[in-house]
Design an enzyme around this catalytic site. Structure first.
Site, PDB file in Angstrom:
ATOM      1  N   THR A 173       0.822  -1.219   0.000  1.00  0.00           N
ATOM      2  CA  THR A 173       0.000   0.000   0.000  1.00  0.00           C
ATOM      3  C   THR A 173       0.848   1.259   0.000  1.00  0.00           C
ATOM      4  O   THR A 173       0.486   2.268  -0.611  1.00  0.00           O
ATOM      5  CB  THR A 173      -0.913  -0.011   1.249  1.00  0.00           C
ATOM      6  OG1 THR A 173      -1.770  -1.134   1.161  1.00  0.00           O
ATOM      7  CG2 THR A 173      -1.763   1.239   1.344  1.00  0.00           C
ATOM      8  N   ASP A 199       1.734  -6.658  -4.336  1.00  0.00           N
ATOM      9  CA  ASP A 199       0.931  -6.739  -3.124  1.00  0.00           C
ATOM     10  C   ASP A 199       1.594  -7.853  -2.307  1.00  0.00           C
ATOM     11  O   ASP A 199       1.948  -8.895  -2.865  1.00  0.00           O
ATOM     12  CB  ASP A 199      -0.511  -7.133  -3.483  1.00  0.00           C
ATOM     13  CG  ASP A 199      -1.427  -7.101  -2.284  1.00  0.00           C
ATOM     14  OD1 ASP A 199      -2.344  -6.269  -2.276  1.00  0.00           O
ATOM     15  OD2 ASP A 199      -1.217  -7.907  -1.351  1.00  0.00           O
TER      16      ASP A 199
HETATM   17  N1  ASP Z   1      -2.406  -5.631   0.521  1.00  0.00           N
HETATM   18  C1  ASP Z   1      -1.359  -4.730   0.938  1.00  0.00           C
HETATM   19  C2  ASP Z   1      -0.063  -5.517   0.981  1.00  0.00           C
HETATM   20  O1  ASP Z   1       0.192  -6.198   1.915  1.00  0.00           O
HETATM   21  C3  ASP Z   1      -1.687  -4.161   2.255  1.00  0.00           C
HETATM   22  C4  ASP Z   1      -0.682  -3.172   2.800  1.00  0.00           C
HETATM   23  O2  ASP Z   1       0.379  -2.933   2.293  1.00  0.00           O
HETATM   24  O3  ASP Z   1      -1.004  -2.576   3.850  1.00  0.00           O
HETATM   25  O4  ASP Z   1       0.688  -5.465   0.029  1.00  0.00           O
END
Ligand code: ASP
Length: 357
Positions: A31, A74
């Site tokens: 994210t 991700d």
């Molecule tokens: N889905 C994202 C990831 O783990 C969530 C995040 O970065 O907070 O890559």
């Protein structure tokens, strides 16, 4: 910036020719590096656009270099292949930089960071993981604070030595030992917790280091290991779990190790079918590691009758290890030896502060 992956990007900071510290920033995705596209979906930003969002980086007196060793992911898509790439990137730049900051998605950050803590044997330099709950381009982002704190912690020195020479997660207001951390929240900024070990630093107006709890290593030879074995599984128990399901998993002929997520202080049903299934797999050389489903506290095998049989079956007590540390340690240990006796001995030993003895 060169726009292909594996390429380096040097950031000139106020440090100029005499920087206070040199830090390699490794961007893996998550994210932190995302922004919305025209359709409103979150997609990874490229490297340069991340820097545009953080002009204050240039004010540091550090030499910063950035590298993206693979296309931003991700972290749900990150696994052994990426862990080994990260380990290799750190090892190949080990002597060139004072510290490493890894930008990573929060979902599996505790697994990656735990795995790295085992792979980077004899580490004498900080490897600080961070990410964010809100993308760096958003107004209320936590990325700026997390990233800047991670850099300051990575650069920190005490008596001419790195203050935190271990793999850590820096998030919100705390610095945690990587292999003691778990993701505990999706909807607030304090995403990580370490129930069984105190924070290595509190991040407030000042960085308040918890010196007595930071790892002290006597070994001076650094080595990045290259083998992890994924022929392992986690078996989380719940009341009335189907015996056939458990047996089918334990009868898998490729299986080499199992993390048992048991109840309370390490208890499991005393049913004969379960003992037989564990005993048959153990006879084939499968190694069992028992950890608790509870976040806080430790396994005490033999305290109750419901765990006494596990001692008799040769199940190793994982004591107070997190799930993330237990499974990555099992992968690591089985990657180092084919001898189950030796594997069990390594599992019982604290390799890099992952369990309290
Ligand atoms: N889905 C994202 C990831 O783990 C969530 C995040 O970065 O907070 O890559």
């Amino acid at each position: 910036m060169k726009n292909s992956y594996y390429e380096y990007f040097d950031l000139l900071t106020a440090g100029g020719a005499s920087p206070e510290s040199s830090i390699l920033i490794i961007y893996t995705g998550g994210t932190i590096g995302m922004d919305t596209n025209a359709d409103g979906a979150l997609v990874p930003l490229d490297f340069e656009r991340i820097l545009e969002k953080l002009p204050e980086l240039r004010r540091f007196r550090y030499r910063l270099r950035l590298i993206a060793p693979f296309l931003p992911l991700d972290s749900s898509n990150v696994g052994i292949a990426e862990w080994l790439i990260l380990s290799e990137v750190i090892a190949s730049h080990y002597h060139e930089f004072d510290a490493f900051v890894v930008l990573h998605g929060t979902d599996t950050m505790a697994y990656t960071a735990s795995a790295l803590s085992f792979l980077l044997d004899g580490l004498q330099k900080p490897v600080i993981f961070t990410g964010s709950q809100i993308p760096i381009g958003f107004t209320r982002t936590d990325a700026r604070e997390n990233f800047i704190s991670a850099l300051e912690i990575a650069a920190s020195q005490t008596n001419g030595q790195a203050t935190v020479p271990e793999v850590c997660i820096c998030f919100s207001s705390v610095l945690l030992r990587a292999n003691r951390s778990s993701k505990v929240a999706t909807s607030n900024f304090t995403a990580f917790a370490s129930e069984n070990y105190p924070p290595l630093a509190r991040i407030g107006i000042q960085l308040d280091f918890n010196y007595s709890h930071i790892l002290k290593r006597h070994q001076t030879i650094f080595k990045a290991h290259k083998n992890l074995d994924n022929r392992v599984t986690i078996m989380k128990f719940y009341p009335s779990m189907m015996p056939d399901l458990v047996k089918a998993r334990l009868q898998n002929q490729t299986l080499r190790g199992v993390v048992l997520e048991s109840y309370g202080s390490g208890n499991l049903p005393t049913s004969p079918w379960l003992q037989d299934a564990i005993s048959e797999a153990a006879a084939r050389g499968v190694v069992f590691l028992n950890i608790s489903q509870c976040m806080g506290g430790a396994v005490a095998q033999g305290k109750y009758e419901a765990s006494t049989m596990l001692n008799e079956l040769g199940v190793v007590s994982g004591h107070d290890m997190t799930t993330e540390a237990a499974i990555t340690k099992l992968m690591f240990v089985l990657g180092q030896t084919t001898d189950s006796k030796e594997a069990k001995q390594l599992l019982r030993t604290s390799l890099c502060g992952e369990l309290s003895l």
